[in-house]
Design a protein around this motif. Structure first.
Motif, PDB file in Angstrom:
ATOM      1  N   GLY A  45       0.883  -1.269  -0.112  1.00 25.80           N
ATOM      2  CA  GLY A  45      -0.042   0.172  -0.006  1.00 25.80           C
ATOM      3  C   GLY A  45       0.695   1.230  -0.183  1.00 25.80           C
ATOM      4  N   GLU A  46       1.973   1.224   0.688  1.00 24.06           N
ATOM      5  CA  GLU A  46       2.855   2.431   0.745  1.00 24.06           C
ATOM      6  C   GLU A  46       3.494   2.653  -0.354  1.00 24.06           C
ATOM      7  N   ILE A  47       3.959   1.571  -1.012  1.00 23.22           N
ATOM      8  CA  ILE A  47       4.745   1.728  -2.414  1.00 23.22           C
ATOM      9  C   ILE A  47       3.856   2.319  -3.487  1.00 23.22           C
ATOM     10  N   THR A  48       2.471   1.917  -3.364  1.00 22.07           N
ATOM     11  CA  THR A  48       1.629   2.547  -4.347  1.00 22.07           C
ATOM     12  C   THR A  48       1.536   4.121  -3.841  1.00 22.07           C
ATOM     13  N   MET A  49       1.322   4.363  -2.499  1.00 20.85           N
ATOM     14  CA  MET A  49       0.989   5.805  -2.122  1.00 20.85           C
ATOM     15  C   MET A  49       2.231   6.756  -2.538  1.00 20.85           C
ATOM     16  N   PHE A  50       3.516   6.181  -2.284  1.00 20.39           N
ATOM     17  CA  PHE A  50       4.876   6.807  -2.625  1.00 20.39           C
ATOM     18  C   PHE A  50       4.959   7.114  -4.332  1.00 20.39           C
ATOM     19  N   ILE A 110     -16.071  -1.217   3.229  1.00 17.81           N
ATOM     20  CA  ILE A 110     -16.085   0.371   2.624  1.00 17.81           C
ATOM     21  C   ILE A 110     -14.798   0.364   1.910  1.00 17.81           C
ATOM     22  N   ASN A 111     -13.504   0.410   2.915  1.00 12.36           N
ATOM     23  CA  ASN A 111     -12.158   0.540   2.371  1.00 12.36           C
ATOM     24  C   ASN A 111     -11.747  -0.193   1.083  1.00 12.36           C
ATOM     25  N   TRP A 112     -12.513  -1.699   1.073  1.00 14.21           N
ATOM     26  CA  TRP A 112     -12.219  -2.362  -0.285  1.00 14.21           C
ATOM     27  C   TRP A 112     -12.676  -1.636  -1.278  1.00 14.21           C
ATOM     28  N   GLY A 153     -12.419   1.601  -6.365  1.00 15.21           N
ATOM     29  CA  GLY A 153     -12.347   3.112  -7.078  1.00 15.21           C
ATOM     30  C   GLY A 153     -10.687   3.557  -7.243  1.00 15.21           C
ATOM     31  N   LEU A 154     -10.203   3.630  -6.281  1.00 15.61           N
ATOM     32  CA  LEU A 154      -8.665   4.241  -6.594  1.00 15.61           C
ATOM     33  C   LEU A 154      -7.887   3.585  -7.676  1.00 15.61           C
ATOM     34  N   LEU A 155      -8.000   2.279  -7.772  1.00 12.99           N
ATOM     35  CA  LEU A 155      -7.440   1.363  -8.714  1.00 12.99           C
ATOM     36  C   LEU A 155      -7.993   1.919 -10.205  1.00 12.99           C
ATOM     37  N   LEU A 199      -9.855  10.355  -2.689  1.00 14.28           N
ATOM     38  CA  LEU A 199     -10.133   8.764  -2.385  1.00 14.28           C
ATOM     39  C   LEU A 199      -9.212   8.311  -1.505  1.00 14.28           C
ATOM     40  N   LEU A 200      -7.734   8.941  -1.810  1.00 13.49           N
ATOM     41  CA  LEU A 200      -6.711   8.260  -1.021  1.00 13.49           C
ATOM     42  C   LEU A 200      -6.730   8.844   0.465  1.00 13.49           C
ATOM     43  N   GLY A 201      -7.316   9.957   0.728  1.00  9.84           N
ATOM     44  CA  GLY A 201      -7.503  10.476   2.120  1.00  9.84           C
ATOM     45  C   GLY A 201      -8.538   9.936   2.756  1.00  9.84           C
ATOM     46  N   ILE A 224     -10.142   5.983   7.057  1.00 12.69           N
ATOM     47  CA  ILE A 224     -10.730   4.794   7.430  1.00 12.69           C
ATOM     48  C   ILE A 224      -9.763   4.004   7.992  1.00 12.69           C
ATOM     49  N   MET A 225      -8.533   3.623   7.339  1.00 15.62           N
ATOM     50  CA  MET A 225      -7.487   2.690   7.651  1.00 15.62           C
ATOM     51  C   MET A 225      -7.107   2.938   9.242  1.00 15.62           C
ATOM     52  N   ILE A 226      -6.827   4.313   9.404  1.00 19.78           N
ATOM     53  CA  ILE A 226      -6.355   4.621  10.809  1.00 19.78           C
ATOM     54  C   ILE A 226      -7.350   4.397  11.813  1.00 19.78           C
TER      55      ILE A 226
HETATM   56  C1  HEM Z   1      -4.456   2.639  -5.825  1.00 21.17           C
HETATM   57  C2  HEM Z   1      -4.090   3.252  -4.849  1.00 21.17           C
HETATM   58  C3  HEM Z   1      -4.174   2.633  -3.430  1.00 21.17           C
HETATM   59  C4  HEM Z   1      -3.219   3.165  -2.438  1.00 21.17           C
HETATM   60  C5  HEM Z   1      -2.220   4.457  -2.705  1.00 21.17           C
HETATM   61  C6  HEM Z   1      -3.619   2.581  -1.322  1.00 21.17           C
HETATM   62  C7  HEM Z   1      -2.669   2.594   0.100  1.00 21.17           C
HETATM   63  C8  HEM Z   1      -2.996   1.837   1.247  1.00 21.17           C
HETATM   64  C9  HEM Z   1      -2.171   1.935   2.245  1.00 21.17           C
HETATM   65  C10 HEM Z   1      -1.082   2.916   2.489  1.00 21.17           C
HETATM   66  C11 HEM Z   1      -2.611   1.241   3.351  1.00 21.17           C
HETATM   67  C12 HEM Z   1      -1.910   0.610   4.579  1.00 21.17           C
HETATM   68  C13 HEM Z   1      -0.919  -0.352   4.445  1.00 21.17           C
HETATM   69  C14 HEM Z   1      -1.380  -1.599   3.908  1.00 21.17           C
HETATM   70  O1  HEM Z   1      -2.258  -2.093   4.443  1.00 21.17           O
HETATM   71  O2  HEM Z   1      -0.846  -2.034   2.707  1.00 21.17           O
HETATM   72  C15 HEM Z   1      -3.888   0.462   2.654  1.00 21.17           C
HETATM   73  C16 HEM Z   1      -4.724  -0.469   3.267  1.00 21.17           C
HETATM   74  C17 HEM Z   1      -5.980  -1.033   2.683  1.00 21.17           C
HETATM   75  N1  HEM Z   1      -6.238  -0.832   1.248  1.00 21.17           N
HETATM   76 FE1  HEM Z   1      -5.171   0.168  -0.071  1.00 21.17          FE
HETATM   77  N2  HEM Z   1      -4.496   1.408  -1.420  1.00 21.17           N
HETATM   78  C18 HEM Z   1      -4.873   1.636  -2.970  1.00 21.17           C
HETATM   79  C19 HEM Z   1      -5.787   0.485  -3.497  1.00 21.17           C
HETATM   80  C20 HEM Z   1      -6.430  -0.458  -2.992  1.00 21.17           C
HETATM   81  C21 HEM Z   1      -7.096  -1.386  -3.543  1.00 21.17           C
HETATM   82  C22 HEM Z   1      -7.215  -1.647  -5.136  1.00 21.17           C
HETATM   83  C23 HEM Z   1      -7.786  -2.053  -2.655  1.00 21.17           C
HETATM   84  C24 HEM Z   1      -8.650  -3.448  -2.762  1.00 21.17           C
HETATM   85  C25 HEM Z   1      -9.589  -3.117  -3.739  1.00 21.17           C
HETATM   86  C26 HEM Z   1      -7.340  -1.518  -1.369  1.00 21.17           C
HETATM   87  C27 HEM Z   1      -8.017  -2.091  -0.034  1.00 21.17           C
HETATM   88  C28 HEM Z   1      -7.529  -1.687   1.241  1.00 21.17           C
HETATM   89  C29 HEM Z   1      -7.852  -2.247   2.541  1.00 21.17           C
HETATM   90  C30 HEM Z   1      -8.927  -3.027   2.788  1.00 21.17           C
HETATM   91  C31 HEM Z   1      -7.141  -1.737   3.728  1.00 21.17           C
HETATM   92  C32 HEM Z   1      -6.787  -2.439   4.972  1.00 21.17           C
HETATM   93  C33 HEM Z   1      -5.777  -3.341   5.242  1.00 21.17           C
HETATM   94  C34 HEM Z   1      -5.644  -4.083   6.422  1.00 21.17           C
HETATM   95  O3  HEM Z   1      -5.870  -3.365   7.402  1.00 21.17           O
HETATM   96  O4  HEM Z   1      -4.945  -4.994   6.625  1.00 21.17           O
HETATM   97  N3  HEM Z   1      -6.493  -0.621  -1.271  1.00 21.17           N
HETATM   98  N4  HEM Z   1      -4.124   1.078   1.466  1.00 21.17           N
END
Ligand code: HEM
Length: 234
Positions: free
Chosen positions: A32-37, A120-122, A127-129, A202-204, A209-211
């Motif tokens: 997730g961080e690699i994506t964000m950076f 919701i975060n899923w 949407g982000l992708l 969307l990222l914000g 939500i993750m925090i």
């Molecule tokens: C495209 C840009 C995206 C960015 C920049 C991003 C960034 C992040 C980051 C930094 C985290 C916390 C670290 C981690 O768990 O890896 C996270 C968590 C999460 N992301 Fe993403 N994400 C993106 C896309 C997605 C996609 C495509 C999905 C699924 C469809 C997704 C679902 C989630 C969920 C459910 C969490 C919580 C994970 C947990 O609590 O273990 N994200 N995201």
């Protein structure tokens, strides 16, 4: 200096509340961080590119050759010190962002991190992708060389082939039947302003939500500290 700022802005309280969030150290959690950076790198290199790129298809004369202004400005960027390097970093960061986001999605899928309460975060992630892919695609069309025009024409055709709404959506994005003189200014505005703003919003939301919900825990952490969040402070 820190005390002076702390008395006025309560930095310590902010630090305790937000910056001490426990971060799991399993490597898959860094996707997730690699994506964000990669996204942050895209914004920074994109600012440099936007200073020198000309979003226009009017014909200009460069060294005796007649070229569309957009393509001429790309040649100009490549001739600047570090111009070609920054363009490459922008290009590869876009590839890395999409690939890392997809692997991040797979991590969420195989570890079940999408389950209640994280549905919701899923959905926000999906949407982000989607927006990231469309943003990358609009960037592809900007150089306006033979390669980019051909690739964009294929994308336009794929979009237009969607039943009922396809042609309408493709025409809205490309300012008519691609390529027209309106295509580049329209795509440029979407690529450098509206899509990045949507991604930031969307990222914000994704991060907030993750925090709030806290991370899921990798299997080893569940064994070492059952019921607790194990990791290093953010
Ligand atoms: C495209 C840009 C995206 C960015 C920049 C991003 C960034 C992040 C980051 C930094 C985290 C916390 C670290 C981690 O768990 O890896 C996270 C968590 C999460 N992301 Fe993403 N994400 C993106 C896309 C997605 C996609 C495509 C999905 C699924 C469809 C997704 C679902 C989630 C969920 C459910 C969490 C919580 C994970 C947990 O609590 O273990 N994200 N995201």
């Amino acid at each position: 200096m820190y005390r002076w700022l702390d008395e006025r802005l309560s930095l310590t309280r902010f630090n305790k509340k937000f910056l001490r969030k426990a971060f799991p150290v399993h490597h898959s959690f860094f996707l997730g961080e690699i994506t964000m950076f990669a996204f942050i790198t895209l914004v920074l290199t994109g600012i440099f590119l936007s200073f020198n790129y000309e979003p226009s298809t009017r014909i200009v004369k460069v060294a005796g050759r007649e070229l569309p202004a957009a393509y001429a400005s790309i040649l100009y960027i490549d001739s600047l010190p570090f111009g070609a390097v920054l363009r490459s970093v922008h290009h590869w960061s876009a590839n890395i962002m999409i690939a890392a986001a997809f692997l991040h999605l797979l991590r969420i899928l195989v570890t079940g991190a999408y389950k209640k309460p994280r549905e919701i975060n899923w959905l926000i992630g999906l949407g982000l992708l989607g927006v990231a892919v469309v943003t990358a695609f609009t960037g592809y069309s900007l150089p306006f060389d033979a390669f980019s025009v051909t690739a964009t024409q294929i994308g336009y055709g794929i979009g237009a082939s969607m039943p009922y709404i396809g042609e309408w959506i493709s025409k809205v994005i490309f300012g008519g039947e691609y390529p027209t003189m309106h295509s580049i200014p329209r795509v440029y505005s979407l690529h450098v302003l509206w899509f990045p703003l949507l991604l930031m919003a969307l990222l914000g939301l994704h991060m907030l939500i993750m925090i709030k919900q806290k991370h899921t825990q990798p299997a080893y952490a569940k064994k070492v500290a059952p019921g607790k969040i194990l990791g290093v402070p953010m």
